[in-house]
Write a protein that holds these residues in place. Structure first.
Motif, PDB file in Angstrom:
ATOM      1  N   THR A 166       0.929  -0.910  -0.054  1.00 17.47           N
ATOM      2  CA  THR A 166      -0.024   0.084   0.099  1.00 17.47           C
ATOM      3  C   THR A 166       0.827   1.321  -0.045  1.00 17.47           C
ATOM      4  OG1 THR A 166       0.058   0.303   2.563  1.00 17.47           O
ATOM      5  CG2 THR A 166      -1.867  -1.147   1.431  1.00 17.47           C
ATOM      6  N   THR A 197      -6.203  -3.031   4.324  1.00 17.94           N
ATOM      7  CA  THR A 197      -5.266  -2.792   2.687  1.00 17.94           C
ATOM      8  C   THR A 197      -6.443  -2.661   1.794  1.00 17.94           C
ATOM      9  OG1 THR A 197      -5.063  -5.225   2.557  1.00 17.94           O
ATOM     10  CG2 THR A 197      -3.485  -3.994   3.548  1.00 17.94           C
ATOM     11  N   ILE A 203      -6.317   0.761  -0.618  1.00 15.74           N
ATOM     12  CA  ILE A 203      -6.097   0.562  -2.075  1.00 15.74           C
ATOM     13  C   ILE A 203      -7.065   1.347  -2.825  1.00 15.74           C
ATOM     14  CG2 ILE A 203      -5.740  -0.997  -4.087  1.00 15.74           C
ATOM     15  CD1 ILE A 203      -3.904  -2.750  -1.934  1.00 15.74           C
ATOM     16  N   GLU A 207      -6.665   4.581  -2.570  1.00 12.16           N
ATOM     17  CA  GLU A 207      -5.749   5.060  -3.500  1.00 12.16           C
ATOM     18  C   GLU A 207      -5.972   5.343  -4.844  1.00 12.16           C
ATOM     19  OE1 GLU A 207      -1.151   4.133  -2.862  1.00 12.16           O
ATOM     20  OE2 GLU A 207      -2.237   2.341  -2.312  1.00 12.16           O
ATOM     21  N   LYS A 208      -7.010   4.774  -5.101  1.00 13.03           N
ATOM     22  CA  LYS A 208      -7.538   4.676  -6.741  1.00 13.03           C
ATOM     23  C   LYS A 208      -8.370   5.651  -6.896  1.00 13.03           C
ATOM     24  CE  LYS A 208      -7.019  -0.323  -7.608  1.00 13.03           C
ATOM     25  NZ  LYS A 208      -7.791  -1.435  -7.902  1.00 13.03           N
TER      26      LYS A 208
END
Length: 309
Positions: free
Chosen positions: A219, A235, A239, A242-243
């Motif tokens: 990550t 996690t 993620i 993050e996207k």
């Protein structure tokens, strides 16, 4: 000079300085078993580090070290404690040990930075460090991009210093592979997580023992803080965010205290279970002494059985 001579240890094996995990009990057990135990100072202040060093001294008369995380705001005070308490070795990460090298050298302390690239290894060599730990992305926790097999021989060729391999090493095969690539020894973190003397919550250990080869994920790459840990609810959420391109501050808030949740509370769903890719190789809890003897004896067998050509 061999690593065993440089550090006055029996086996060329260093234990990784894992924050909130590498406490006095684990470090002393590794040193007593012939390796070099490392206290992971992480985000501690000077008083906490001093207490842990003194506890380690009560548990072993062998050399041990301290990992100095150079982003710690208490770093100046921690460095002074290391000198005052007569610690023999310092490993460093997350920054340059440059400001402390003169002080450490005057105190006879060996300085060994952890690096993820050849450029950083060369920079550390110019500063006058005593050895280099070349750490591949297979490692648990904060990682770089290069694999150990690609990074290690390039660092060995680039610096005229002893180079220690880290990342993806859990048994005698990994040990021999590292030596074949030019290392003088190895640093191991993940396998010591399964040691009886390791203070992590039993849920953490069991999660590692149940892990398969593909069960870790990195990550934080999008915000420049890549961390390898076991896949879990945290996690997956991280993620996904993050996207979506959320800010580094929002991502940091999600992981605030997550390592402590996993290590101390055993929350393997919402906590950060930092572990390397070799987790899939591990299947039992052993003492530190059994782990070191197993790795070294296995390495000896692998070496004798090698057939090339």
């Amino acid at each position: 000079m061999s690593l065993t001579t440089l550090l006055n240890i029996k086996y060329p094996i260093i234990q990784g300085g894992m924050a909130n995990i590498s406490l006095a009990e684990l470090a002393a057990a590794v040193s007593n078993a012939g390796g070099l135990g490392i206290i992971g100072s992480g985000g501690w202040d000077a008083d906490r580090l001093k207490s842990e060093i003194r506890k380690c001294k009560e548990l072993t008369v062998k050399p041990f070290g301290v990992n100095l995380m150079l982003m710690n705001p208490h770093c100046d005070d921690l460095a002074k404690v290391i000198v005052e308490e007569g610690v023999k070795v310092v490993t460093t990460g997350a920054g340059s040990p440059g400001p402390y090298i003169a002080m450490f050298k005057e105190a006879g302390i060996k300085i060994i930075p952890v690096v993820p690239s050849v450029a950083l290894a060369k920079r550390m060599a110019r500063l006058g460090v005593d050895a280099i730990i070349a750490e591949g992305t297979e490692s648990g926790g904060h990682v770089g991009e290069l694999t150990t097999m690609a990074l290690l021989p390039q660092v060995v060729d680039a610096v005229d210093l002893p180079v220690i391999a880290a990342g993806g090493i859990a048994d005698g095969r990994g040990f021999i592979a590292a030596m074949a690539l030019g290392a003088c020894g190895v640093q191991i973190g993940t396998r010591f997580l399964t040691a009886k003397e390791c203070p992590v919550h039993d849920n953490y250990k069991q999660a590692i023992l149940k892990a398969k080869d593909t069960d870790t994920v990195v990550t934080g790459r999008s915000v420049g803080v890549p961390v390898r840990c076991l896949k879990n609810s945290m996690t997956r959420e991280y993620i996904a965010l993050e996207k979506q391109g959320v800010s580094a501050e929002e991502l940091e808030y999600l992981t605030l205290g997550s390592l402590r949740k996993a290590v101390l509370e055993g929350d393997t769903k919402g906590g950060s279970v930092m572990v390397g890719q070799v987790a899939g190789m591990l299947s039992q809890v052993q003492t530190v002494s059994e782990i070191i003897e197993d790795i070294y004896n296995h390495a000896s067998t692998v070496s004798q059985n090698l057939k090339i050509g």
